[in-house]
Scaffold this motif. Structure first.
Motif, mmCIF file in Angstrom:
data_model
loop_
_atom_site.group_PDB
_atom_site.id
_atom_site.type_symbol
_atom_site.label_atom_id
_atom_site.label_comp_id
_atom_site.label_asym_id
_atom_site.label_seq_id
_atom_site.Cartn_x
_atom_site.Cartn_y
_atom_site.Cartn_z
ATOM 1 N N ARG A 41 0.796 -1.228 0.000
ATOM 2 C CA ARG A 41 0.000 0.000 0.000
ATOM 3 C C ARG A 41 0.833 1.285 0.000
ATOM 4 O O ARG A 41 1.802 1.404 0.746
ATOM 5 C CB ARG A 41 -0.949 -0.002 1.196
ATOM 6 N N ARG A 43 0.508 5.193 0.917
ATOM 7 C CA ARG A 43 -0.362 6.093 1.691
ATOM 8 C C ARG A 43 -0.227 7.505 1.131
ATOM 9 O O ARG A 43 0.879 8.034 1.027
ATOM 10 C CB ARG A 43 0.023 6.036 3.170
ATOM 11 N N ARG A 51 -9.836 8.258 -1.760
ATOM 12 C CA ARG A 51 -8.904 7.215 -1.288
ATOM 13 C C ARG A 51 -7.671 7.845 -0.660
ATOM 14 O O ARG A 51 -7.040 8.713 -1.287
ATOM 15 C CB ARG A 51 -8.434 6.349 -2.459
ATOM 16 N N GLU A 53 -5.379 5.594 0.575
ATOM 17 C CA GLU A 53 -4.432 4.490 0.426
ATOM 18 C C GLU A 53 -4.680 3.807 -0.907
ATOM 19 O O GLU A 53 -5.827 3.599 -1.294
ATOM 20 C CB GLU A 53 -4.679 3.451 1.524
ATOM 21 N N VAL A 55 -3.553 0.387 -3.335
ATOM 22 C CA VAL A 55 -2.814 -0.856 -3.548
ATOM 23 C C VAL A 55 -1.938 -0.642 -4.785
ATOM 24 O O VAL A 55 -2.408 -0.171 -5.818
ATOM 25 C CB VAL A 55 -3.788 -2.032 -3.769
ATOM 26 N N ASP A 56 -0.667 -0.977 -4.649
ATOM 27 C CA ASP A 56 0.284 -0.694 -5.723
ATOM 28 C C ASP A 56 0.274 -1.808 -6.761
ATOM 29 O O ASP A 56 0.740 -2.909 -6.494
ATOM 30 C CB ASP A 56 1.683 -0.525 -5.130
ATOM 31 N N THR A 415 1.463 -9.671 -2.868
ATOM 32 C CA THR A 415 0.071 -9.228 -2.988
ATOM 33 C C THR A 415 -0.880 -10.374 -2.659
ATOM 34 O O THR A 415 -0.815 -11.438 -3.285
ATOM 35 C CB THR A 415 -0.196 -8.717 -4.426
ATOM 36 N N ASP A 419 -6.310 -8.291 -2.526
ATOM 37 C CA ASP A 419 -5.714 -7.109 -3.150
ATOM 38 C C ASP A 419 -5.500 -7.336 -4.645
ATOM 39 O O ASP A 419 -5.634 -6.409 -5.448
ATOM 40 C CB ASP A 419 -4.388 -6.746 -2.469
#
Ligand code: PLP
Length: 434
Positions: A41, A43, A51, A53, A55-56, A415, A419
């Motif tokens: 994640r 931030r 949002r 945060e 999810v990469d 991951t 996610d």
């Protein structure tokens, strides 16, 4: 402590002073301001599309395979910082660099034996090219100074790498007469599982043979062409290249900067073909995405050839060569990767991407969905609307960075399934709206 700056002040200063990748100055699209990152994640300093945060889905351009703020990598960095963050590499050496070099030789295919540590992927490609040109010069064949590659590649943004990037996508028009002129074969026919096309293989052989007198090396990205177009090809063509290079006295460079460290399901993409290049470039995931470091590996034959020349040294030595902090983290990152069943994790992600991206195949405007290892790609039939696609992904709580007609993801190996499903939903949303 410096005065704290508000997100708004930071973004205003960013726009005024800071150049971003492939961007104009001043920038046109405001970047997202990241405050910290942990696990998978990012931030944000202030919410975007509701949002705070994300999810990469990008692993920071293929590099953060273990995610962010990983305890093992943090400890390696802290531990090394206690001893020294850097010393010059001319005349000095240190344990992190020695350990890392030994480990790279151990895990890459035989007979790669020697390691030149560089500070970025592009520089490692420059070093690879210099090794090859100098090898032939040392052997009394200075005319062998051109490179051959296939179209659709990407090898970095400095001059020699740019000269072997895809000539249509790589701004060759703009730099005509400035870039070294290299030899281009057609892009390899698409499809990892497709049977090699014999007519294409014959053209590769013919082209290498025809130009052998002036060719120092063939350079390609094995199995996956990344930033040049996110396309996959049969490992069989790598065997064709190896045989043709051997037959005609040409060196073979594999640029594994994007594919290395398990991304395609094999520790190195060369492993899919059972082929060893004479020179191999590594970068990106080398330090688990913590610090900038790359490596150029070569065989003893290449090193010995260079040593026999009138100038018996490799005349290259970046200021931050072998940076101990980066080397220590790289060594810890590789150890961490190998200490787990990484192949199983990549397989799990591959399965999740196949399932999660399948719905995109039905969307209007989608040309193709393709997945290999922990790489998922949705190719559109038009240029992506970057702003709309990014917004759609952020609304789903995911960070993606599409380019050209491509919306793609290569998530960190850590991951989790939930996610991963979220990343896939975001890719589908970006494909719909972008
Ligand atoms: C990213 C990349 C490079 C360039 O690496 P940098 O660290 O960005 O200089 C070279 N080759 C390939 C295949 C890449 O993916």
């Amino acid at each position: 402590m410096p005065e704290p700056l508000s997100p708004r002040e930071l973004l205003a200063l960013d726009r005024q002073h800071v150049w971003h990748p492939y961007g104009p100055m001043p920038g046109t699209a405001a970047p997202l301001l990241v405050e910290s990152a942990s696990g998978v994640r990012l931030r944000l300093a202030e919410p975007v599309e509701g949002r705070d945060e994300l999810v990469d889905g990008m692993s920071s351009w293929w590099s953060a395979v273990h995610g962010y703020h990983h305890p093992v990598l943090d400890e390696a960095a802290h531990g090394q910082l206690e001893r020294m963050s850097h010393v010059m590499f001319g005349g000095l050496t240190h344990e992190p660099a020695v350990r890392l070099a030994k480990r790279l030789v151990d895990i890459t295919p035989e007979p790669l034996e020697h390691v030149f540590l560089a500070d970025s992927g592009s520089v490692s490609v420059e070093v690879a090219v210099k090794m090859c040109l100098q090898y032939w010069r040392s052997l009394g064949k200075p005319r062998k100074q051109r490179l051959l590659t296939w179209r659709g590649g990407y090898h970095g943004d400095t001059w020699q790498p740019m000269s072997v990037c895809d000539p249509d996508g790589g701004m060759h028009e703009l730099w005509q007469g400035v870039l070294p002129r290299q030899i281009f074969a057609d892009a390899p026919p698409a499809g990892f599982d497709a049977a090699p096309d014999e007519a294409y293989a014959a053209r590769l052989r013919e082209l290498i043979g025809r130009h052998a007198e002036e060719l120092a090396a063939v350079i390609v990205e094995p199995v996956v062409q990344g930033a040049g177009g996110m396309s996959f090809h049969s490992p069989g063509y790598l065997r064709v290249l190896r045989e043709a290079c051997d037959a005609h006295g040409v060196l073979l460079i594999f640029d594994e900067i994007a594919t290395g460290f398990g991304r395609t399901g094999s520790l190195f993409a060369a492993g899919h073909a059972g082929v060893t290049p004479d020179v191999m470039c590594l970068g990106k995931a080398l330090t688990g995405g913590y610090l900038t470091l790359a490596a150029t590996l070569c065989t003893s034959a290449v090193a010995d050839g260079i040593s026999r020349g009138a100038l018996p040294v490799l005349a290259h030595g970046p200021t931050f060569m072998g940076n101990p902090l980066a080397a220590a983290v790289a060594d810890a990152s590789i150890e961490l990767l190998l200490s787990q069943d990484w192949a199983q994790e990549v397989k799990r992600i591959e399965t999740g991407l196949r399932e999660g991206l399948a719905p995109a195949a039905g969307h209007a405007g989608v040309r193709e969905v393709r997945v290999l290892g922990a790489i998922g790609v949705v190719q559109l039939d038009h240029e992506v609307d970057m702003a709309a696609a990014t917004r759609a992904a952020v609304r789903e709580g995911v960070w993606l960075r599409p380019f050209r007609d491509l919306i793609y993801t290569m998530p960190p190996y850590i991951t989790g399934d939930d996610d991963l499903a979220r990343i896939c939903a975001a890719v589908c949303a970006a494909a719909r709206e972008g």
